[in-house]
Motif scaffolding. Sequence first.
Motif, mmCIF file in Angstrom:
data_model
loop_
_atom_site.group_PDB
_atom_site.id
_atom_site.type_symbol
_atom_site.label_atom_id
_atom_site.label_comp_id
_atom_site.label_asym_id
_atom_site.label_seq_id
_atom_site.Cartn_x
_atom_site.Cartn_y
_atom_site.Cartn_z
ATOM 1 N N GLU A 116 0.812 -1.220 0.000
ATOM 2 C CA GLU A 116 0.000 0.000 0.000
ATOM 3 C C GLU A 116 0.847 1.272 0.000
ATOM 4 O OE1 GLU A 116 -3.766 0.065 2.257
ATOM 5 O OE2 GLU A 116 -3.113 -1.855 3.106
ATOM 6 N N SER A 119 2.201 1.405 -3.559
ATOM 7 C CA SER A 119 1.171 1.163 -4.585
ATOM 8 C C SER A 119 1.700 0.258 -5.699
ATOM 9 C CB SER A 119 0.670 2.495 -5.182
ATOM 10 O OG SER A 119 -0.001 3.244 -4.201
ATOM 11 N N ARG A 395 -5.444 -4.821 0.140
ATOM 12 C CA ARG A 395 -5.330 -3.805 1.181
ATOM 13 C C ARG A 395 -5.453 -4.454 2.567
ATOM 14 N NH1 ARG A 395 -5.223 1.220 -0.887
ATOM 15 N NH2 ARG A 395 -6.369 1.685 -2.815
ATOM 16 N N GLN A 396 -4.656 -3.936 3.521
ATOM 17 C CA GLN A 396 -4.674 -4.380 4.924
ATOM 18 C C GLN A 396 -4.454 -5.893 5.051
ATOM 19 O OE1 GLN A 396 -8.478 -2.920 6.273
ATOM 20 N NE2 GLN A 396 -7.751 -0.803 6.447
ATOM 21 N N GLY A 418 -10.958 -3.703 -2.752
ATOM 22 C CA GLY A 418 -9.926 -3.993 -1.764
ATOM 23 C C GLY A 418 -8.650 -4.538 -2.371
ATOM 24 N N THR A 462 -3.443 4.262 -8.935
ATOM 25 C CA THR A 462 -4.211 3.060 -8.633
ATOM 26 C C THR A 462 -5.631 3.168 -9.168
ATOM 27 O OG1 THR A 462 -4.986 3.895 -6.485
ATOM 28 C CG2 THR A 462 -2.932 2.611 -6.498
ATOM 29 N N GLU A 464 -9.452 0.883 -8.542
ATOM 30 C CA GLU A 464 -10.056 -0.130 -7.682
ATOM 31 C C GLU A 464 -11.564 -0.133 -7.895
ATOM 32 O OE1 GLU A 464 -10.291 -1.074 -2.855
ATOM 33 O OE2 GLU A 464 -8.945 0.464 -3.651
#
Length: 532
Positions: A116, A119, A395-396, A418, A462, A464
């Motif tokens: 993240e 990226s 993500r995460q 995500g 990015t 998404e």
Amino acid sequence: MNRRKKFDAVVVGAGIAGLYMLHRLRECGLAVVVLERADGVGGTWYWNRYPGARCDVESLEYSYTFSEELQQEWSWSERYAGQPEILRYIEHVADRFDLEPHIEFNTEVESARFDEQESQWLVRTNGSVCYVSQFLIMATGCLSSANIPVIEGIESFKGNAYHTGKWPHEPVDFSGQSVGIVGTGSSAIQAIPHIADQCKSLTVFQRTPNYSIPARNGSLDLDYEARIKARYPQFRQRNRAMPAALGCFHAANNQSVLDATEPERRREFSKRWEIGGFGFLGAFNDLTLNLDANDIAAEYVRGRIRETVSDPRVAETLCPDSTIGCKRLCLDTEYFETYNLPHVDLVDLRTNPIERLTGSGIQCAKSQFEFDSIVFATGFDAMTGTLLRIDISGRQGTRLEQAWNEGPKTYLGLMTHGFPNIFFISGPGSPSVLTNMIISIEQHVEWIERCLSYMQSHSYTTVEAEEESQVAWVEHVNAIADKTLYPTCNSWYLGANIPGKPRVFMPHVGFPSYVEKCEHVVANGYEGFSFA
């Protein structure tokens, strides 16, 4: 410590989709690499080398459309091309467009993690290299993970064991052997007549009987091919306007079977049976929408099976009792005729299920069989299998397996919320396996390439899928499917062939309206996607 290689884009898979994606991105000037676990190009046509392996879409439709020169220079030998010829074609494309220097073979992707902070995607393989890229494009195919059945004692069999989706590259000779084959899906229906021609005895283990229509394959007349090639642009445009992106040769009948007289029904079904191919389901306009209409078509096929198979008991065992067309229709060359051979037997697993494999063969509930070789024609973990066997985290640190634990969730079948900058070619939620795959693949590849060009021109880092758009799309895909008969049987479209897999109808019913939706999204500034 792994050394790093930096690219603009990493493409996973060097089949039909991966090669075209590579070609388009390279034309845009992007630094791109394709990672391929095999030692050659071809994708599904590299792995599926079983006897009789053949495409079920006619050759003049199942081929790339992006290059008129390619279309004109390649000549197909048969109405339905066999695996060796299709693989030669794909190898020709890779050579003609100088693609292989950008492919790293014998390279299996094990994990992909989105960083993240930077990226970018960090892609790790079975080698010592970490591939770093802004974009990750999964061209892993819908039918690329073989489904190895869970059977007690499967490792104990001391004879030769094969899976149709992982066939050896060297010839397999069944001469003089007793052979068992487990499964009667599309791969088995193609392989069984060929194996029966070689072996001493063949025992077919059938759980679910399948509908199959004669392919009526044969040599492709050169004059006929030349006439098609003389108007290929118009021919391809018709392809793209058809519900499955195929069927130029056999126009659909716009009449309801319920409005037809019995002689009219018989005449139309018989005409299409003799022509062969998928055009059978176009005999009337309501065969995949109305259960009463479907029953009429299904009973016609059951009648043809009874006419073909001389033993009435065997014929009834081979007659499906499900909806015709809710699974991908099978095409065959003398499949049902094979059961008239004295050395071919059929075991009905619904009344005599397999209990385990032994060192010498298969133990069923009521009988035991000894074999020199066993062939597992048990299909694939379709649509999502290969994607979920790779440890993909967005993500995460959210893993794709977690995000899809109730079934795959995508927007347009292209992206998942995500998971920025990762695209799926022919992903779940797109028409994919309900179409001529090459037409769907080209549409996805070209959409992705345009999206990346849009990002470059707007200096975006990015892209998404938005969660609200994804939720609405999943609901739409299911709502459209529920208007048809597709969800009415336990097919691999639903993941029903894999124990524990969520039962969700995965492909989108609705080509070419799907293409119009994708164009609408672009025209509205990539509506449903967020950029940063």
